[in-house]
Design a protein around this motif. Structure first.
Motif, PDB file in Angstrom:
ATOM      1  N   TYR A  54      -0.890  10.963   0.394  1.00  0.00           N
ATOM      2  CA  TYR A  54      -1.136  10.608   1.783  1.00  0.00           C
ATOM      3  C   TYR A  54      -2.572  10.126   1.943  1.00  0.00           C
ATOM      4  CZ  TYR A  54      -3.360  15.206   2.226  1.00  0.00           C
ATOM      5  OH  TYR A  54      -4.155  16.292   2.065  1.00  0.00           O
ATOM      6  N   ASP A  55      -2.763   9.330   2.954  1.00  0.00           N
ATOM      7  CA  ASP A  55      -4.075   8.790   3.293  1.00  0.00           C
ATOM      8  C   ASP A  55      -4.108   8.632   4.812  1.00  0.00           C
ATOM      9  OD1 ASP A  55      -6.523   7.630   3.374  1.00  0.00           O
ATOM     10  OD2 ASP A  55      -5.930   5.776   2.380  1.00  0.00           O
ATOM     11  N   ILE A  56      -4.782   9.546   5.478  1.00  0.00           N
ATOM     12  CA  ILE A  56      -4.844   9.552   6.936  1.00  0.00           C
ATOM     13  C   ILE A  56      -6.262   9.210   7.355  1.00  0.00           C
ATOM     14  CG2 ILE A  56      -4.570  10.979   9.004  1.00  0.00           C
ATOM     15  CD1 ILE A  56      -2.710  12.771   7.299  1.00  0.00           C
ATOM     16  N   SER A  57      -6.380   8.388   8.374  1.00  0.00           N
ATOM     17  CA  SER A  57      -7.694   8.026   8.874  1.00  0.00           C
ATOM     18  C   SER A  57      -7.740   8.266  10.385  1.00  0.00           C
ATOM     19  CB  SER A  57      -7.984   6.558   8.562  1.00  0.00           C
ATOM     20  OG  SER A  57      -9.259   6.213   9.033  1.00  0.00           O
ATOM     21  N   LEU A  58      -8.612   9.166  10.811  1.00  0.00           N
ATOM     22  CA  LEU A  58      -8.798   9.457  12.227  1.00  0.00           C
ATOM     23  C   LEU A  58     -10.213   9.051  12.627  1.00  0.00           C
ATOM     24  CD1 LEU A  58      -7.250  13.019  12.400  1.00  0.00           C
ATOM     25  CD2 LEU A  58      -6.205  10.897  13.143  1.00  0.00           C
ATOM     26  N   GLN A  59     -10.321   8.423  13.779  1.00  0.00           N
ATOM     27  CA  GLN A  59     -11.625   7.982  14.265  1.00  0.00           C
ATOM     28  C   GLN A  59     -11.731   8.316  15.748  1.00  0.00           C
ATOM     29  OE1 GLN A  59     -12.755   4.002  13.152  1.00  0.00           O
ATOM     30  NE2 GLN A  59     -13.691   3.663  15.131  1.00  0.00           N
ATOM     31  N   PHE A  60     -12.796   9.005  16.135  1.00  0.00           N
ATOM     32  CA  PHE A  60     -13.030   9.374  17.521  1.00  0.00           C
ATOM     33  C   PHE A  60     -14.302   8.709  18.010  1.00  0.00           C
ATOM     34  CE2 PHE A  60     -10.932  13.046  15.506  1.00  0.00           C
ATOM     35  CZ  PHE A  60      -9.790  13.108  16.289  1.00  0.00           C
ATOM     36  N   GLN A  61     -14.257   8.179  19.218  1.00  0.00           N
ATOM     37  CA  GLN A  61     -15.434   7.585  19.856  1.00  0.00           C
ATOM     38  C   GLN A  61     -15.893   8.534  20.954  1.00  0.00           C
ATOM     39  OE1 GLN A  61     -16.903   4.481  19.339  1.00  0.00           O
ATOM     40  NE2 GLN A  61     -15.584   4.021  17.617  1.00  0.00           N
ATOM     41  N   MET A  62     -17.136   8.958  20.908  1.00  0.00           N
ATOM     42  CA  MET A  62     -17.654   9.890  21.898  1.00  0.00           C
ATOM     43  C   MET A  62     -18.950   9.327  22.490  1.00  0.00           C
ATOM     44  SD  MET A  62     -17.268  12.769  23.447  1.00  0.00           S
ATOM     45  CE  MET A  62     -16.142  13.764  22.529  1.00  0.00           C
ATOM     46  N   SER A  63     -18.970   9.211  23.801  1.00  0.00           N
ATOM     47  CA  SER A  63     -20.179   8.803  24.504  1.00  0.00           C
ATOM     48  C   SER A  63     -20.544   9.906  25.491  1.00  0.00           C
ATOM     49  CB  SER A  63     -19.957   7.486  25.249  1.00  0.00           C
ATOM     50  OG  SER A  63     -19.051   7.659  26.312  1.00  0.00           O
ATOM     51  N   LEU A  64     -21.702   9.786  26.094  1.00  0.00           N
ATOM     52  CA  LEU A  64     -22.122  10.784  27.061  1.00  0.00           C
ATOM     53  C   LEU A  64     -21.185  10.806  28.268  1.00  0.00           C
ATOM     54  CD1 LEU A  64     -24.241  12.918  27.385  1.00  0.00           C
ATOM     55  CD2 LEU A  64     -25.728  11.265  28.471  1.00  0.00           C
ATOM     56  N   LEU A  65     -20.691   9.644  28.681  1.00  0.00           N
ATOM     57  CA  LEU A  65     -19.735   9.609  29.787  1.00  0.00           C
ATOM     58  C   LEU A  65     -18.404  10.252  29.402  1.00  0.00           C
ATOM     59  CD1 LEU A  65     -20.407   6.171  31.482  1.00  0.00           C
ATOM     60  CD2 LEU A  65     -20.629   8.417  32.505  1.00  0.00           C
ATOM     61  N   SER A  66     -17.995  10.124  28.160  1.00  0.00           N
ATOM     62  CA  SER A  66     -16.788  10.805  27.693  1.00  0.00           C
ATOM     63  C   SER A  66     -16.970  12.315  27.758  1.00  0.00           C
ATOM     64  CB  SER A  66     -16.455  10.405  26.260  1.00  0.00           C
ATOM     65  OG  SER A  66     -16.148   9.048  26.174  1.00  0.00           O
ATOM     66  N   LEU A  67     -18.150  12.772  27.348  1.00  0.00           N
ATOM     67  CA  LEU A  67     -18.440  14.201  27.409  1.00  0.00           C
ATOM     68  C   LEU A  67     -18.450  14.690  28.860  1.00  0.00           C
ATOM     69  CD1 LEU A  67     -19.174  16.704  25.769  1.00  0.00           C
ATOM     70  CD2 LEU A  67     -21.551  16.036  25.975  1.00  0.00           C
ATOM     71  N   ILE A  68     -19.002  13.908  29.760  1.00  0.00           N
ATOM     72  CA  ILE A  68     -18.990  14.254  31.180  1.00  0.00           C
ATOM     73  C   ILE A  68     -17.551  14.318  31.692  1.00  0.00           C
ATOM     74  CG2 ILE A  68     -19.618  13.425  33.490  1.00  0.00           C
ATOM     75  CD1 ILE A  68     -22.236  12.380  32.177  1.00  0.00           C
ATOM     76  N   GLY A  69     -16.699  13.389  31.242  1.00  0.00           N
ATOM     77  CA  GLY A  69     -15.283  13.409  31.616  1.00  0.00           C
ATOM     78  C   GLY A  69     -14.579  14.659  31.125  1.00  0.00           C
ATOM     79  N   ILE A  70     -14.891  15.094  29.913  1.00  0.00           N
ATOM     80  CA  ILE A  70     -14.295  16.308  29.361  1.00  0.00           C
ATOM     81  C   ILE A  70     -14.753  17.533  30.161  1.00  0.00           C
ATOM     82  CG2 ILE A  70     -14.319  17.844  27.343  1.00  0.00           C
ATOM     83  CD1 ILE A  70     -14.388  15.286  25.614  1.00  0.00           C
TER      84      ILE A  70
END
Length: 80
Positions: A54-70
């Motif tokens: 298997y070969d899985i690739s996960l990529q997450f984009q995190m910005s300060l506005l994303s953190l505020i949304g969370i």
């Protein structure tokens, strides 16, 4: 109303997505560039065990506005 883990996960995902969309919409505005600059987190597990690989690739984009949304999503979840 009984709170459960699935609902919390849904709130977190929606908060993250809302923050990411707002960050994308505000990218042309230079005054808030520190809020919209995204950091990429990558994880790529892979294995080859002769009978299965298997070969899985996960990529997450995190910005300060994303953190505020969370954070806003957690706040809204707790208010339920």
């Amino acid at each position: 109303m009984k709170k459960n883990f699935g609902m919390l996960l849904l709130f977190l995902l929606l908060g993250w997505m809302a923050g990411a969309w707002i960050a994308k919409a505000l990218q042309p505005v230079k005054a808030v560039a520190f809020l919209t600059k995204a950091t990429t987190i990558r994880w790529s597990p892979q294995a080859d065990m002769d009978i299965i690989s298997y070969d899985i690739s996960l990529q997450f984009q995190m910005s300060l506005l994303s953190l505020i949304g969370i954070i806003a999503a957690v706040w809204l979840y707790r208010r339920l």
